[in-house]
Scaffold this motif. Structure first.
Motif, PDB file in Angstrom:
ATOM      1  N   GLN A  62      21.496   8.021  -9.566  1.00  0.00           N
ATOM      2  CA  GLN A  62      22.842   7.527 -10.488  1.00  0.00           C
ATOM      3  C   GLN A  62      23.139   6.651 -10.611  1.00  0.00           C
ATOM      4  O   GLN A  62      22.295   6.190  -9.605  1.00  0.00           O
ATOM      5  N   THR A  63      23.329   5.784 -11.707  1.00  0.00           N
ATOM      6  CA  THR A  63      24.370   4.752 -11.710  1.00  0.00           C
ATOM      7  C   THR A  63      25.459   4.318 -11.179  1.00  0.00           C
ATOM      8  O   THR A  63      25.425   5.781 -12.385  1.00  0.00           O
ATOM      9  N   VAL A  64      26.201   3.901 -11.039  1.00  0.00           N
ATOM     10  CA  VAL A  64      27.475   3.718 -10.725  1.00  0.00           C
ATOM     11  C   VAL A  64      28.266   2.304 -12.030  1.00  0.00           C
ATOM     12  O   VAL A  64      27.007   1.291 -11.230  1.00  0.00           O
ATOM     13  N   ARG A  65      28.936   3.169 -12.665  1.00  0.00           N
ATOM     14  CA  ARG A  65      29.182   1.661 -13.306  1.00  0.00           C
ATOM     15  C   ARG A  65      30.620   1.489 -13.253  1.00  0.00           C
ATOM     16  O   ARG A  65      31.686   1.577 -13.559  1.00  0.00           O
ATOM     17  N   ALA A  93      22.555   5.669   5.650  1.00  0.00           N
ATOM     18  CA  ALA A  93      22.500   4.544   4.713  1.00  0.00           C
ATOM     19  C   ALA A  93      22.202   4.233   3.043  1.00  0.00           C
ATOM     20  O   ALA A  93      21.656   5.642   2.787  1.00  0.00           O
ATOM     21  N   VAL A  94      22.541   4.043   2.147  1.00  0.00           N
ATOM     22  CA  VAL A  94      22.469   3.760   1.040  1.00  0.00           C
ATOM     23  C   VAL A  94      21.794   2.762   0.810  1.00  0.00           C
ATOM     24  O   VAL A  94      21.521   1.959   1.158  1.00  0.00           O
ATOM     25  N   GLN A  95      20.532   3.571  -0.489  1.00  0.00           N
ATOM     26  CA  GLN A  95      19.076   2.596  -0.441  1.00  0.00           C
ATOM     27  C   GLN A  95      19.394   2.877  -2.348  1.00  0.00           C
ATOM     28  O   GLN A  95      19.782   3.185  -3.498  1.00  0.00           O
ATOM     29  N   VAL A  96      20.552   1.331  -1.820  1.00  0.00           N
ATOM     30  CA  VAL A  96      20.476   0.373  -3.959  1.00  0.00           C
ATOM     31  C   VAL A  96      18.765  -0.176  -4.574  1.00  0.00           C
ATOM     32  O   VAL A  96      18.004  -1.112  -3.339  1.00  0.00           O
ATOM     33  N   GLY A  97      19.245   0.731  -5.288  1.00  0.00           N
ATOM     34  CA  GLY A  97      17.100   0.124  -6.627  1.00  0.00           C
ATOM     35  C   GLY A  97      17.794  -1.067  -7.374  1.00  0.00           C
ATOM     36  O   GLY A  97      16.767  -1.555  -7.492  1.00  0.00           O
ATOM     37  N   ALA A  98      19.125  -1.507  -8.012  1.00  0.00           N
ATOM     38  CA  ALA A  98      19.196  -2.247  -8.742  1.00  0.00           C
ATOM     39  C   ALA A  98      20.539  -2.173  -8.752  1.00  0.00           C
ATOM     40  O   ALA A  98      20.917  -1.183  -9.084  1.00  0.00           O
ATOM     41  N   ALA A  99      21.062  -3.569  -9.403  1.00  0.00           N
ATOM     42  CA  ALA A  99      22.333  -3.836  -9.288  1.00  0.00           C
ATOM     43  C   ALA A  99      22.242  -4.759 -10.628  1.00  0.00           C
ATOM     44  O   ALA A  99      22.000  -5.663 -10.445  1.00  0.00           O
ATOM     45  N   VAL A 158      25.554  -0.423 -10.135  1.00  0.00           N
ATOM     46  CA  VAL A 158      24.735  -0.048  -8.943  1.00  0.00           C
ATOM     47  C   VAL A 158      23.730   1.429  -9.095  1.00  0.00           C
ATOM     48  O   VAL A 158      24.675   2.386  -9.454  1.00  0.00           O
ATOM     49  N   HIS A 159      22.340   1.073  -8.249  1.00  0.00           N
ATOM     50  CA  HIS A 159      21.979   2.368  -9.152  1.00  0.00           C
ATOM     51  C   HIS A 159      21.260   2.951  -7.610  1.00  0.00           C
ATOM     52  O   HIS A 159      21.107   1.578  -6.219  1.00  0.00           O
ATOM     53  N   VAL A 160      21.855   4.025  -6.789  1.00  0.00           N
ATOM     54  CA  VAL A 160      21.240   4.720  -6.435  1.00  0.00           C
ATOM     55  C   VAL A 160      20.024   5.570  -5.612  1.00  0.00           C
ATOM     56  O   VAL A 160      20.035   6.449  -6.565  1.00  0.00           O
ATOM     57  N   VAL A 161      18.977   4.531  -4.897  1.00  0.00           N
ATOM     58  CA  VAL A 161      17.819   6.036  -5.514  1.00  0.00           C
ATOM     59  C   VAL A 161      18.065   6.844  -4.337  1.00  0.00           C
ATOM     60  O   VAL A 161      17.375   8.061  -5.068  1.00  0.00           O
ATOM     61  N   ASP A 162      18.143   6.874  -3.789  1.00  0.00           N
ATOM     62  CA  ASP A 162      18.383   8.249  -3.120  1.00  0.00           C
ATOM     63  C   ASP A 162      19.865   8.678  -2.470  1.00  0.00           C
ATOM     64  O   ASP A 162      20.392   8.311  -2.270  1.00  0.00           O
ATOM     65  N   THR A 163      19.516  10.261  -2.357  1.00  0.00           N
ATOM     66  CA  THR A 163      21.129  10.872  -2.035  1.00  0.00           C
ATOM     67  C   THR A 163      21.713  10.153  -1.197  1.00  0.00           C
ATOM     68  O   THR A 163      21.139  10.075  -0.020  1.00  0.00           O
ATOM     69  N   ALA A 164      22.835   9.475  -1.406  1.00  0.00           N
ATOM     70  CA  ALA A 164      23.345   8.478   0.159  1.00  0.00           C
ATOM     71  C   ALA A 164      24.751  10.108  -0.447  1.00  0.00           C
ATOM     72  O   ALA A 164      25.638   9.229  -1.571  1.00  0.00           O
ATOM     73  N   GLY A 165      25.592  10.447   0.958  1.00  0.00           N
ATOM     74  CA  GLY A 165      26.579  10.851   1.533  1.00  0.00           C
ATOM     75  C   GLY A 165      27.451  11.534   2.938  1.00  0.00           C
ATOM     76  O   GLY A 165      26.543  11.518   3.420  1.00  0.00           O
ATOM     77  N   PRO A 166      28.515  11.450   2.383  1.00  0.00           N
ATOM     78  CA  PRO A 166      29.864  11.348   0.902  1.00  0.00           C
ATOM     79  C   PRO A 166      29.347   9.784   1.208  1.00  0.00           C
ATOM     80  O   PRO A 166      28.795   8.607   1.966  1.00  0.00           O
TER      81      PRO A 166
END
Length: 415
Positions: free
Chosen positions: A57-60, A84-90, A144-152
């Motif tokens: 998903q991408t957060v804007r 860990a949070v995997q950021v694919g693109a920003a 910010v695009h998050v590639v893998d499930t990261a939560g909370p």
């Protein structure tokens, strides 16, 4: 809670010793916008998915810049994450409207030269600088695009701001099509700019909901730190950027048990949310009403203020104390709390331990009853200021207090 680290974050100005003084001075990074992070959790009646986590998903996130510059970088936080949070693109871009960007302003961000980054639990990362000329008091969209499930997901839950979330990687999408509305800033904790010479550093406003959003109008940037930024930009004098370190429901001394959305106590988050802000020079403290409302004594609060002031001074910062706003008639008010409020504000007005005092209480009190918010400033709950109230708070700040007298004298001689 995982220990917070600041991987890749530099809490000092980016200056080059080998360059001439004027050239080095022009390499000044300041925090143009900030939001204090909290642990992701489920909040009733809130459109914030931070408690559920993110996956592909991408957060804007829209942000309101207090000052402009010629380059921009972002800070992402996983301070309260358990994985860990995997950021694919920003990306970063000027805002057109809603989730739509100004096309020619879109900039892909990198992290150590790579298009993405892994943010370990308890850590922050800073992007590489991107060339983008920005003006003060304008809005950016940070995606910010998050590639893998990261939560909370580490987030800032109360924003007075519409934010956006899409499925898939839409970080570089110029259009806002596909983005749905959410009610929190996720992952993003700061936006820094390479500031022009007249911007000397950053003032950080440390507080609770009154600093965070008050009950200011949504999508209007009418928090009192926003109004302070407008005042600073209107002076024509050497300026400071403004970083908002307010958190709704926050306390100075202790966390709110079981209420992660209100963050850890101010004295526990001071290092990350205040002392590590790029370019920080001055701190304004407006905290205490929640401590009073939940049983803190005047002696405990005064000790907490002394601790905050002492740690800021040890870091070489100027620190100003703000009196606690009146709150008679609110759900927190009773006779005992009135006595504590009066004792705390009397101590604050005496100026012991601070470099200056801002009497926010006097500036917002009703003319016929100093225990109450002025009706023109009261959102209706007798505790939080409305738009007029947040403006009154900002106007109560004597701008000359924000820089030391010796520094002001030097600037006047240069002028």
């Amino acid at each position: 809670m995982a220990a917070t680290t600041t991987a890749q974050v530099t809490p000092v100005t980016t200056e080059h010793p080998a360059t001439a003084p004027e050239e080095a001075h022009q390499r000044r990074w300041v925090a143009s916008w900030a939001a204090s992070p909290t642990a992701g959790c489920t909040i009733p009646e809130s459109k914030c998915p931070a408690g559920d986590g993110l996956g592909d998903q991408t957060v804007r996130n829209p942000v309101f810049l207090s000052v402009g510059g010629t380059e921009v970088r972002i800070r992402l936080s996983n301070a309260f994450g358990s994985e860990a949070v995997q950021v694919g693109a920003a990306s970063v871009a000027l805002r057109a409207s809603g989730a739509n960007t100004v096309a020619e302003s879109m900039r892909r961000l990198t992290f150590d030269g790579r298009p993405g980054a892994t943010i370990p639990p308890g850590a922050d990362v800073c992007s590489d600088p991107a060339p983008l000329t920005t003006e003060a008091l304008t809005e950016l969209l940070v995606s910010v695009h998050v590639v893998d499930t990261a939560g909370p997901v580490t987030n800032h839950p109360f924003t007075a701001q519409t934010n956006y979330l899409s499925q898939g990687d839409r970080a570089l999408s110029v259009s806002g099509t596909g983005y749905a509305v959410i009610w929190c800033w996720m992952l993003l904790s700061g936006v820094d700019v390479l500031a022009p010479p007249h911007v000397r550093g950053t003032v950080v406003t440390l507080g609770d909901s009154i600093t965070d959003t008050g009950m200011s109008s949504g999508d209007a940037n009418r928090r009192w730190p926003d109004h302070l930024a407008r005042r600073l930009n209107a002076t024509g004098e050497p300026a400071l950027s403004v970083a908002n370190a307010g958190l709704s429901g926050n306390r100075l001394l202790q966390p709110r048990e079981g209420r992660h959305q209100h963050g850890i106590a101010a004295r526990a988050r001071l290092e990350r949310d205040v002392l590590a802000q790029p370019g920080v020079r001055t701190v304004i403290v407006l905290e205490g009403v929640n401590d009073i409302g939940y049983g803190a004594s005047a002696a405990d609060l005064i000790a907490g203020y002394r601790e905050i002031a002492g740690r800021c001074h040890a870091a070489g910062l100027r620190v100003l104390g703000g009196t606690v706003l009146p709150f008679k008639g609110s759900a927190l008010w009773d006779g005992r709390r009135r006595r504590i409020w009066e004792e705390v504000n009397a101590w604050l007005r005496a100026g012991d331990g601070f470099d200056g005092v801002i009497d926010f209480a006097a500036a917002t009190a009703a003319e016929d009853d100093p225990l109450r918010l002025a009706p023109a400033y009261d959102c209706g709950d007798h505790l939080h200021p409305n738009d007029a109230g947040t403006r009154a708070i900002a106007e109560a700040v004597d701008l000359s207090l924000l820089t030391p007298p010796a520094e002001r004298a030097r600037e006047h001689r240069r002028a």
